[in-house]
Design a protein around this motif. Structure first.
Motif, PDB file in Angstrom:
ATOM      1  N   ARG A 116       6.706 -36.491 -21.461  1.00 16.70           N
ATOM      2  CA  ARG A 116       7.498 -35.290 -21.174  1.00 16.70           C
ATOM      3  C   ARG A 116       7.534 -34.343 -22.366  1.00 16.70           C
ATOM      4  NH1 ARG A 116      13.144 -36.277 -20.128  1.00 16.70           N
ATOM      5  NH2 ARG A 116      13.180 -34.027 -19.824  1.00 16.70           N
ATOM      6  N   LEU A 117       7.234 -33.073 -22.078  1.00 17.52           N
ATOM      7  CA  LEU A 117       7.404 -32.016 -23.075  1.00 17.52           C
ATOM      8  C   LEU A 117       8.806 -31.461 -22.887  1.00 17.52           C
ATOM      9  CD1 LEU A 117       6.177 -29.990 -25.170  1.00 17.52           C
ATOM     10  CD2 LEU A 117       5.565 -28.563 -23.229  1.00 17.52           C
ATOM     11  N   MET A 118       9.637 -31.633 -23.902  1.00  9.37           N
ATOM     12  CA  MET A 118      11.048 -31.295 -23.734  1.00  9.37           C
ATOM     13  C   MET A 118      11.410 -29.915 -24.262  1.00  9.37           C
ATOM     14  SD  MET A 118      12.254 -35.079 -24.821  1.00  9.37           S
ATOM     15  CE  MET A 118      13.977 -34.971 -24.450  1.00  9.37           C
ATOM     16  N   ASP A 119      10.638 -29.424 -25.234  1.00  8.94           N
ATOM     17  CA  ASP A 119      11.009 -28.155 -25.840  1.00  8.94           C
ATOM     18  C   ASP A 119       9.804 -27.616 -26.598  1.00  8.94           C
ATOM     19  OD1 ASP A 119      12.578 -26.042 -26.624  1.00  8.94           O
ATOM     20  OD2 ASP A 119      13.908 -27.191 -27.940  1.00  8.94           O
ATOM     21  N   VAL A 120       9.769 -26.314 -26.788  1.00  8.23           N
ATOM     22  CA  VAL A 120       8.745 -25.677 -27.621  1.00  8.23           C
ATOM     23  C   VAL A 120       9.466 -24.702 -28.546  1.00  8.23           C
ATOM     24  CG1 VAL A 120       6.641 -24.291 -27.664  1.00  8.23           C
ATOM     25  CG2 VAL A 120       7.075 -25.794 -25.726  1.00  8.23           C
ATOM     26  N   CYS A 121       9.218 -24.812 -29.846  1.00  4.11           N
ATOM     27  CA  CYS A 121       9.863 -23.930 -30.816  1.00  4.11           C
ATOM     28  C   CYS A 121       8.781 -23.193 -31.601  1.00  4.11           C
ATOM     29  CB  CYS A 121      10.707 -24.724 -31.813  1.00  4.11           C
ATOM     30  SG  CYS A 121      11.689 -26.010 -31.044  1.00  4.11           S
ATOM     31  N   SER A 147      21.766 -34.224 -28.550  1.00  4.87           N
ATOM     32  CA  SER A 147      21.879 -35.310 -27.558  1.00  4.87           C
ATOM     33  C   SER A 147      21.891 -36.696 -28.207  1.00  4.87           C
ATOM     34  CB  SER A 147      20.709 -35.249 -26.577  1.00  4.87           C
ATOM     35  OG  SER A 147      19.503 -35.571 -27.253  1.00  4.87           O
ATOM     36  N   GLY A 148      21.426 -36.763 -29.465  1.00  7.78           N
ATOM     37  CA  GLY A 148      21.362 -38.054 -30.152  1.00  7.78           C
ATOM     38  C   GLY A 148      20.106 -38.847 -29.838  1.00  7.78           C
ATOM     39  N   GLN A 149      19.277 -38.395 -28.877  1.00  8.28           N
ATOM     40  CA  GLN A 149      18.090 -39.179 -28.513  1.00  8.28           C
ATOM     41  C   GLN A 149      16.926 -38.884 -29.453  1.00  8.28           C
ATOM     42  OE1 GLN A 149      17.413 -36.430 -24.696  1.00  8.28           O
ATOM     43  NE2 GLN A 149      15.935 -38.089 -24.773  1.00  8.28           N
ATOM     44  N   PHE A 150      15.988 -39.848 -29.496  1.00  8.42           N
ATOM     45  CA  PHE A 150      14.813 -39.682 -30.346  1.00  8.42           C
ATOM     46  C   PHE A 150      13.746 -38.876 -29.618  1.00  8.42           C
ATOM     47  CE2 PHE A 150      16.576 -43.562 -32.377  1.00  8.42           C
ATOM     48  CZ  PHE A 150      16.720 -43.028 -33.659  1.00  8.42           C
ATOM     49  N   VAL A 151      13.026 -38.066 -30.380  1.00 12.03           N
ATOM     50  CA  VAL A 151      11.934 -37.259 -29.827  1.00 12.03           C
ATOM     51  C   VAL A 151      10.745 -37.361 -30.784  1.00 12.03           C
ATOM     52  CG1 VAL A 151      13.447 -35.602 -28.640  1.00 12.03           C
ATOM     53  CG2 VAL A 151      12.756 -35.157 -31.016  1.00 12.03           C
ATOM     54  N   ALA A 152       9.583 -36.895 -30.325  1.00 13.90           N
ATOM     55  CA  ALA A 152       8.403 -36.797 -31.195  1.00 13.90           C
ATOM     56  C   ALA A 152       8.108 -35.319 -31.409  1.00 13.90           C
ATOM     57  CB  ALA A 152       7.217 -37.485 -30.536  1.00 13.90           C
ATOM     58  N   LEU A 153       7.958 -34.926 -32.671  1.00 11.10           N
ATOM     59  CA  LEU A 153       7.667 -33.525 -33.007  1.00 11.10           C
ATOM     60  C   LEU A 153       6.208 -33.389 -33.432  1.00 11.10           C
ATOM     61  CD1 LEU A 153      10.702 -32.520 -35.303  1.00 11.10           C
ATOM     62  CD2 LEU A 153      10.504 -32.245 -32.827  1.00 11.10           C
ATOM     63  N   VAL A 165       8.013 -30.450 -28.725  1.00 11.29           N
ATOM     64  CA  VAL A 165       8.977 -31.556 -28.779  1.00 11.29           C
ATOM     65  C   VAL A 165       8.763 -32.433 -27.545  1.00 11.29           C
ATOM     66  CG1 VAL A 165      11.424 -32.169 -28.937  1.00 11.29           C
ATOM     67  CG2 VAL A 165      10.611 -30.000 -29.926  1.00 11.29           C
ATOM     68  N   PHE A 166       8.333 -33.662 -27.782  1.00  9.85           N
ATOM     69  CA  PHE A 166       8.044 -34.589 -26.688  1.00  9.85           C
ATOM     70  C   PHE A 166       9.039 -35.745 -26.671  1.00  9.85           C
ATOM     71  CE2 PHE A 166       3.894 -32.679 -27.583  1.00  9.85           C
ATOM     72  CZ  PHE A 166       3.439 -32.394 -26.307  1.00  9.85           C
ATOM     73  N   GLU A 167       9.137 -36.391 -25.499  1.00 10.23           N
ATOM     74  CA  GLU A 167       9.904 -37.636 -25.472  1.00 10.23           C
ATOM     75  C   GLU A 167       9.227 -38.615 -26.435  1.00 10.23           C
ATOM     76  OE1 GLU A 167       9.585 -40.257 -21.987  1.00 10.23           O
ATOM     77  OE2 GLU A 167       7.912 -39.030 -21.282  1.00 10.23           O
ATOM     78  N   HIS A 168      10.005 -39.492 -27.031  1.00  8.51           N
ATOM     79  CA  HIS A 168       9.460 -40.441 -27.993  1.00  8.51           C
ATOM     80  C   HIS A 168       9.237 -41.794 -27.324  1.00  8.51           C
ATOM     81  CE1 HIS A 168       9.747 -43.557 -31.178  1.00  8.51           C
ATOM     82  NE2 HIS A 168       8.866 -42.749 -31.724  1.00  8.51           N
ATOM     83  N   VAL A 169       8.022 -42.333 -27.501  1.00  7.35           N
ATOM     84  CA  VAL A 169       7.702 -43.681 -26.991  1.00  7.35           C
ATOM     85  C   VAL A 169       7.259 -44.498 -28.196  1.00  7.35           C
ATOM     86  CG1 VAL A 169       6.222 -45.024 -25.447  1.00  7.35           C
ATOM     87  CG2 VAL A 169       7.037 -42.772 -24.723  1.00  7.35           C
ATOM     88  N   ASP A 170       7.799 -45.721 -28.301  1.00 12.04           N
ATOM     89  CA  ASP A 170       7.626 -46.505 -29.532  1.00 12.04           C
ATOM     90  C   ASP A 170       6.213 -46.956 -29.849  1.00 12.04           C
ATOM     91  OD1 ASP A 170       9.829 -46.702 -31.177  1.00 12.04           O
ATOM     92  OD2 ASP A 170      10.901 -47.930 -29.723  1.00 12.04           O
ATOM     93  N   GLN A 171       5.386 -47.205 -28.825  1.00 14.35           N
ATOM     94  CA  GLN A 171       4.063 -47.756 -29.142  1.00 14.35           C
ATOM     95  C   GLN A 171       2.968 -47.115 -28.307  1.00 14.35           C
ATOM     96  OE1 GLN A 171       3.948 -51.960 -28.121  1.00 14.35           O
ATOM     97  NE2 GLN A 171       4.926 -51.587 -26.168  1.00 14.35           N
ATOM     98  N   ASP A 172       1.763 -47.120 -28.878  1.00 16.55           N
ATOM     99  CA  ASP A 172       0.611 -46.655 -28.112  1.00 16.55           C
ATOM    100  C   ASP A 172      -0.165 -47.877 -27.606  1.00 16.55           C
ATOM    101  OD1 ASP A 172      -0.949 -47.609 -30.259  1.00 16.55           O
ATOM    102  OD2 ASP A 172      -1.037 -45.651 -31.217  1.00 16.55           O
ATOM    103  N   ARG A 230       4.672 -25.926 -17.143  1.00 17.04           N
ATOM    104  CA  ARG A 230       4.584 -25.981 -15.679  1.00 17.04           C
ATOM    105  C   ARG A 230       4.375 -27.424 -15.209  1.00 17.04           C
ATOM    106  NH1 ARG A 230       0.780 -25.598 -11.809  1.00 17.04           N
ATOM    107  NH2 ARG A 230      -0.981 -25.170 -13.170  1.00 17.04           N
ATOM    108  N   LEU A 231       3.512 -28.143 -15.922  1.00 17.62           N
ATOM    109  CA  LEU A 231       3.272 -29.551 -15.575  1.00 17.62           C
ATOM    110  C   LEU A 231       4.568 -30.348 -15.694  1.00 17.62           C
ATOM    111  CD1 LEU A 231      -0.135 -30.461 -17.275  1.00 17.62           C
ATOM    112  CD2 LEU A 231       0.270 -29.751 -14.933  1.00 17.62           C
ATOM    113  N   GLU A 232       5.396 -29.937 -16.662  1.00 16.55           N
ATOM    114  CA  GLU A 232       6.658 -30.624 -16.915  1.00 16.55           C
ATOM    115  C   GLU A 232       7.570 -30.615 -15.694  1.00 16.55           C
ATOM    116  OE1 GLU A 232       9.115 -32.876 -18.136  1.00 16.55           O
ATOM    117  OE2 GLU A 232       7.288 -32.594 -19.286  1.00 16.55           O
TER     118      GLU A 232
END
Length: 306
Positions: free
Chosen positions: A73-78, A31-37, A92-99, A62-64
């Motif tokens: 968002r939890l996008m994937d589990v490998c 997809s080209g989008q950034f994620v957090a692993l 694999v989560f959506e990526h957010v730039d700052q906490d 289920r929460l997703e």
């Protein structure tokens, strides 16, 4: 759980590490989008992954489906088998730039406005009420685990992972911060969802102060710092299933919360004390906190007073 290849996610930077392993910012090559692993190594038994891990991941998935705006968002589990005894599970989560920690540090002096703090708190409590209503405890709420998007949207991260990790990992000897831990956890008593409310209260105070409220160096020191603010609780509130006696602490009386959090208004101070209540059974819930007068706008408050 997909036995996905690592080809789909291409790490571009390390964004954090902790007791549970390293977190990477990665690009989804499809997809080209950034994620957090986030990866964790799980001990496998004869049947593959332990049911507890499968159950935890199923709960996160289920929460997703609810797609809550204040939960990351939890996008994937490998799952990748490393050996007969070990499997690497990558979330694999959506990526957010700052906490929130970075967000507070970047806020120009004198810090966040009272309205901004109120908005962040409302969002944080919305996310927490959602988790608690689905019987999920976060158990490690701190500014580093609360993400803030560039649009100012709050998203809770790292919830539900504590159990996946703690069941299967010998934790490395890193210092997990004590500063947001509630008294029942410090005393090693039984605990439930009110643990998250205490941590949220600590974070609420920190938004005004721009530094943590209780900075203890050990469990006992942390409790001492807490009692300097809220006073030593009465004997009948001290949990019976703990080894540390109430007699270990000096008889302190509560001090005005405004001595420690000077910019907070009257309603905010009330709400904060409802969160920083020693007895977890008397602590306010996330849902009730959202109904607190602090979150009503000034107009409504003026009308109700007149």
């Amino acid at each position: 759980m997909a036995h996905a290849t690592s080809i789909q996610y291409e790490p571009v930077a390390e964004i954090g590490g902790g007791a549970y392993g390293t977190v990477y910012k990665a690009r989804d090559t499809e997809s080209g989008q950034f994620v957090a692993l986030k990866s964790v190594r799980v001990q496998t038994d004869q049947n593959g992954l332990p049911t507890s891990t499968v159950r935890e991941v199923a709960l996160l998935r289920r929460l997703e489906q609810f797609d809550h705006p204040n939960v990351v968002r939890l996008m994937d589990v490998c799952a990748t088998q490393r050996s007969d005894q070990e499997t690497k599970v990558t979330l694999v989560f959506e990526h957010v730039d700052q906490d929130l920690k970075t967000y507070l540090e970047r806020a120009p002096a004198p810090g966040l406005s009272p309205d901004r703090i109120k908005d962040l708190m409302r969002q944080l409590l919305c996310g927490l009420a959602f988790l608690h209503s689905n019987r999920v405890m976060h158990r490690d709420l701190k500014p580093e685990n609360i993400l803030v998007t560039s649009q100012g949207q709050v998203k809770l991260a790292d919830f539900g992972l504590a159990r996946i990790y703690s069941c299967h990992m010998a934790l490395t000897p890193v210092v997990v911060t004590l500063w947001y831990r509630p008294p029942e956890v410090l005393l090693q008593s039984s605990y439930a969802t009110p643990v998250d409310i205490w941590s949220t209260g600590c974070i609420f105070a920190e938004m005004f102060r721009r530094k943590p409220l209780f900075c203890g160096e050990s469990e006992v020191d942390q409790l001492g710092k807490i009692f300097e603010v809220i006073g030593l609780p009465p004997e009948d509130e001290w949990p019976t299933d703990v080894t540390l006696s109430r007699k270990n602490f000096p008889p302190l009386i509560p001090r005005p919360i405004a001595d420690f959090v000077s910019e907070i208004n009257e309603q905010g101070a009330q709400l904060l004390l409802n969160m920083l209540t020693f007895d977890p059974l008397k602590r306010i819930s996330a849902l009730n906190a959202l109904e607190h007068p602090y979150f009503r706008d000034e107009e409504t408050l003026t009308q109700t007073k007149s």
